[in-house]
Design a protein around this motif. Structure first.
Motif, PDB file in Angstrom:
ATOM      1  N   MET A 109      -4.825   0.543  16.247  1.00  0.00           N
ATOM      2  CA  MET A 109      -4.622  -0.693  14.769  1.00  0.00           C
ATOM      3  C   MET A 109      -3.456  -0.298  13.908  1.00  0.00           C
ATOM      4  SD  MET A 109      -8.518   0.410  12.876  1.00  0.00           S
ATOM      5  CE  MET A 109      -9.019   0.250  14.588  1.00  0.00           C
ATOM      6  N   LEU A 110      -2.890  -1.115  13.051  1.00  0.00           N
ATOM      7  CA  LEU A 110      -2.568  -0.823  11.613  1.00  0.00           C
ATOM      8  C   LEU A 110      -3.475  -0.358  11.010  1.00  0.00           C
ATOM      9  CD1 LEU A 110       0.064  -2.911  11.474  1.00  0.00           C
ATOM     10  CD2 LEU A 110       0.533  -0.690  12.757  1.00  0.00           C
TER      11      LEU A 110
ATOM     12  N   TYR B 128      -9.614   6.261  -2.916  1.00  0.00           N
ATOM     13  CA  TYR B 128      -8.645   5.432  -2.268  1.00  0.00           C
ATOM     14  C   TYR B 128      -9.274   3.935  -1.446  1.00  0.00           C
ATOM     15  CZ  TYR B 128      -5.494   8.842  -3.519  1.00  0.00           C
ATOM     16  OH  TYR B 128      -4.597   9.324  -4.504  1.00  0.00           O
ATOM     17  N   ASP B 129      -8.460   3.176  -1.063  1.00  0.00           N
ATOM     18  CA  ASP B 129      -8.764   1.830  -0.115  1.00  0.00           C
ATOM     19  C   ASP B 129      -8.068   2.090   0.813  1.00  0.00           C
ATOM     20  OD1 ASP B 129     -11.449   0.315  -1.326  1.00  0.00           O
ATOM     21  OD2 ASP B 129      -9.975   0.793  -3.128  1.00  0.00           O
ATOM     22  N   THR B 130      -8.619   0.883   1.828  1.00  0.00           N
ATOM     23  CA  THR B 130      -7.441   0.451   3.093  1.00  0.00           C
ATOM     24  C   THR B 130      -8.276  -0.852   3.886  1.00  0.00           C
ATOM     25  OG1 THR B 130      -9.879   1.645   3.759  1.00  0.00           O
ATOM     26  CG2 THR B 130      -8.387   3.431   4.100  1.00  0.00           C
ATOM     27  N   VAL B 131      -7.364  -0.990   4.899  1.00  0.00           N
ATOM     28  CA  VAL B 131      -8.036  -2.257   5.510  1.00  0.00           C
ATOM     29  C   VAL B 131      -7.256  -2.259   7.029  1.00  0.00           C
ATOM     30  CG1 VAL B 131      -5.779  -3.414   4.709  1.00  0.00           C
ATOM     31  CG2 VAL B 131      -7.425  -4.959   5.511  1.00  0.00           C
ATOM     32  N   PRO B 132      -8.171  -2.270   7.767  1.00  0.00           N
ATOM     33  CA  PRO B 132      -7.546  -1.591   9.418  1.00  0.00           C
ATOM     34  C   PRO B 132      -6.815  -3.359   9.544  1.00  0.00           C
ATOM     35  CG  PRO B 132     -10.101  -2.062   9.280  1.00  0.00           C
ATOM     36  CD  PRO B 132      -9.058  -2.475   8.368  1.00  0.00           C
ATOM     37  N   MET B 133      -6.169  -3.200  10.577  1.00  0.00           N
ATOM     38  CA  MET B 133      -5.265  -3.881  11.300  1.00  0.00           C
ATOM     39  C   MET B 133      -4.766  -4.027  12.465  1.00  0.00           C
ATOM     40  SD  MET B 133      -2.688  -4.800   7.656  1.00  0.00           S
ATOM     41  CE  MET B 133      -2.264  -2.656   7.526  1.00  0.00           C
ATOM     42  N   GLY B 134      -5.932  -6.258  12.772  1.00  0.00           N
ATOM     43  CA  GLY B 134      -5.564  -5.197  14.759  1.00  0.00           C
ATOM     44  C   GLY B 134      -4.718  -6.932  15.104  1.00  0.00           C
ATOM     45  N   GLY B 135      -4.089  -7.709  13.550  1.00  0.00           N
ATOM     46  CA  GLY B 135      -3.301  -8.080  13.566  1.00  0.00           C
ATOM     47  C   GLY B 135      -1.256  -7.424  13.604  1.00  0.00           C
ATOM     48  N   PHE B 136      -1.135  -7.502  14.869  1.00  0.00           N
ATOM     49  CA  PHE B 136       0.158  -6.605  15.351  1.00  0.00           C
ATOM     50  C   PHE B 136       0.865  -6.784  16.561  1.00  0.00           C
ATOM     51  CE2 PHE B 136      -2.258  -3.552  16.445  1.00  0.00           C
ATOM     52  CZ  PHE B 136      -1.459  -2.879  17.193  1.00  0.00           C
ATOM     53  N   ILE B 137       1.709  -7.189  16.717  1.00  0.00           N
ATOM     54  CA  ILE B 137       2.620  -7.498  17.857  1.00  0.00           C
ATOM     55  C   ILE B 137       2.808  -6.362  18.367  1.00  0.00           C
ATOM     56  CG2 ILE B 137       4.556  -7.986  19.043  1.00  0.00           C
ATOM     57  CD1 ILE B 137       4.959 -10.148  16.356  1.00  0.00           C
TER      58      ILE B 137
ATOM     59  N   ALA C 108       0.540  -1.150   0.279  1.00  0.00           N
ATOM     60  CA  ALA C 108       0.270   0.422  -0.245  1.00  0.00           C
ATOM     61  C   ALA C 108       0.209   1.442  -0.315  1.00  0.00           C
ATOM     62  CB  ALA C 108      -0.856  -0.023   1.108  1.00  0.00           C
ATOM     63  N   SER C 109       0.007   2.496  -0.299  1.00  0.00           N
ATOM     64  CA  SER C 109       0.842   3.912  -0.408  1.00  0.00           C
ATOM     65  C   SER C 109       1.103   4.295   0.668  1.00  0.00           C
ATOM     66  CB  SER C 109       0.115   4.683  -0.977  1.00  0.00           C
ATOM     67  OG  SER C 109      -0.293   4.568  -2.726  1.00  0.00           O
ATOM     68  N   VAL C 110       0.908   3.949   1.661  1.00  0.00           N
ATOM     69  CA  VAL C 110       1.566   4.419   3.351  1.00  0.00           C
ATOM     70  C   VAL C 110       0.645   3.358   4.603  1.00  0.00           C
ATOM     71  CG1 VAL C 110      -0.686   5.731   2.906  1.00  0.00           C
ATOM     72  CG2 VAL C 110       0.779   6.054   5.478  1.00  0.00           C
ATOM     73  N   THR C 111       1.399   3.169   5.653  1.00  0.00           N
ATOM     74  CA  THR C 111       0.568   2.535   6.534  1.00  0.00           C
ATOM     75  C   THR C 111       0.329   3.203   7.634  1.00  0.00           C
ATOM     76  OG1 THR C 111       0.980   0.375   5.301  1.00  0.00           O
ATOM     77  CG2 THR C 111       0.350   0.785   8.064  1.00  0.00           C
ATOM     78  N   ILE C 112      -0.597   3.320   7.875  1.00  0.00           N
ATOM     79  CA  ILE C 112      -0.510   4.392   9.166  1.00  0.00           C
ATOM     80  C   ILE C 112      -0.847   3.524  10.596  1.00  0.00           C
ATOM     81  CG2 ILE C 112      -1.988   6.337  10.092  1.00  0.00           C
ATOM     82  CD1 ILE C 112      -3.030   7.444   7.990  1.00  0.00           C
ATOM     83  N   ALA C 113      -0.107   3.905  11.581  1.00  0.00           N
ATOM     84  CA  ALA C 113      -0.385   3.548  12.782  1.00  0.00           C
ATOM     85  C   ALA C 113      -1.248   4.270  13.473  1.00  0.00           C
ATOM     86  CB  ALA C 113       1.372   2.413  13.499  1.00  0.00           C
ATOM     87  N   VAL C 114      -2.317   4.028  14.215  1.00  0.00           N
ATOM     88  CA  VAL C 114      -3.024   4.434  15.223  1.00  0.00           C
ATOM     89  C   VAL C 114      -3.201   4.235  16.156  1.00  0.00           C
ATOM     90  CG1 VAL C 114      -5.649   5.686  15.619  1.00  0.00           C
ATOM     91  CG2 VAL C 114      -5.037   5.014  13.486  1.00  0.00           C
ATOM     92  N   ILE C 115      -2.514   5.543  16.965  1.00  0.00           N
ATOM     93  CA  ILE C 115      -1.989   5.067  18.652  1.00  0.00           C
ATOM     94  C   ILE C 115      -2.808   6.396  19.461  1.00  0.00           C
ATOM     95  CG2 ILE C 115       0.212   4.417  18.188  1.00  0.00           C
ATOM     96  CD1 ILE C 115       1.104   7.256  18.973  1.00  0.00           C
ATOM     97  N   GLY C 116      -2.787   5.529  20.395  1.00  0.00           N
ATOM     98  CA  GLY C 116      -4.335   6.324  21.989  1.00  0.00           C
ATOM     99  C   GLY C 116      -3.157   7.304  23.312  1.00  0.00           C
TER     100      GLY C 116
END
Length: 215
Positions: free
Chosen positions: A185-186, A158-167, A81-89
């Motif tokens: 999430m990513l 554009y399209d996206t996919v949210p990912m909870g699968g990460f360490i 993907a063009s960019v992967t964004i890590a969302v943190i709180g």
């Protein structure tokens, strides 16, 4: 390739055509400016007491994406993907209350007196909460901003996919994320190379109760 799709469509169509896409055109590059525009719309999402605990790590560097890949259980969209964004709180978002109300005052939304009082109320209330509760708030607000980000991206084609699968611990290590911040999430974002798979939804009557709940 760097370009802007800029395909804005009506909201009803956006929410029906948004699907999680896992195959992306790796040659397509989204400009930094357009990424900022998408994020700028995402952060209009609501949050608890308007404390806006979301923070973003925008990952466009291919070498860094490769480092992220095993952390995300080798999900190929992370690198394609063009960019992967890590969302943190930010679980200590209340520390920004005064700054937020200073902006609100400058915009004419509140008086200095009201802004100061509201900032104090937020700081006093949230700082007294257990850490677990603050994490829960950050995750809820992180989910709100993530959904808005994905819809803003889809409105541009554009399209996206949210990912909870990460360490989480490995993500923290890679980006030096302190314990003050909770990974949410990513989200991979880019130009789809294949359409996302349509999925079924439970009928509305199976998930909705009026004026009460049993279960």
């Amino acid at each position: 390739m760097t370009a802007e799709l800029k395909t804005e469509v009506e909201f009803s169509k956006v929410i029906r055509e948004r699907h999680s896409v896992r195959k992306y055109d790796p040659s397509w590059k989204i400009s930094d400016e357009e990424i900022k525009e998408i994020l700028g719309e995402a952060i209009l999402a609501p949050s608890s007491s308007n404390l806006q605990p979301w923070r973003f790590i925008v990952i466009t560097d291919q070498e860094l994406k490769q480092q992220l890949l095993p952390i995300a259980y080798n999900q190929q969209q992370v690198v394609d993907a063009s960019v992967t964004i890590a969302v943190i709180g930010d679980i200590e978002a209340y520390r920004n209350a005064e700054k937020i109300y200073e902006y609100a005052e400058a915009a004419g939304y509140v008086t200095a007196e009201i802004g100061a009082a509201m900032a104090k109320r937020s700081k006093d209330g949230y700082s007294a909460m257990p850490v677990q509760k603050l994490k829960e708030i950050a995750l809820v607000d992180g989910g709100l901003v993530s959904m808005q980000l994905m819809l803003a991206a889809k409105a541009r084609g554009y399209d996206t996919v949210p990912m909870g699968g990460f360490i989480p611990d490995k993500l923290r290590e890679l980006f030096s994320i302190s314990e003050r911040y909770e990974p949410v999430m990513l989200i991979s974002l880019g130009k789809a190379a294949a359409e996302g798979r349509s999925t079924a939804r439970l009928p509305l009557e199976e998930v909705t109760r009026w004026n009460g709940f049993e279960g």
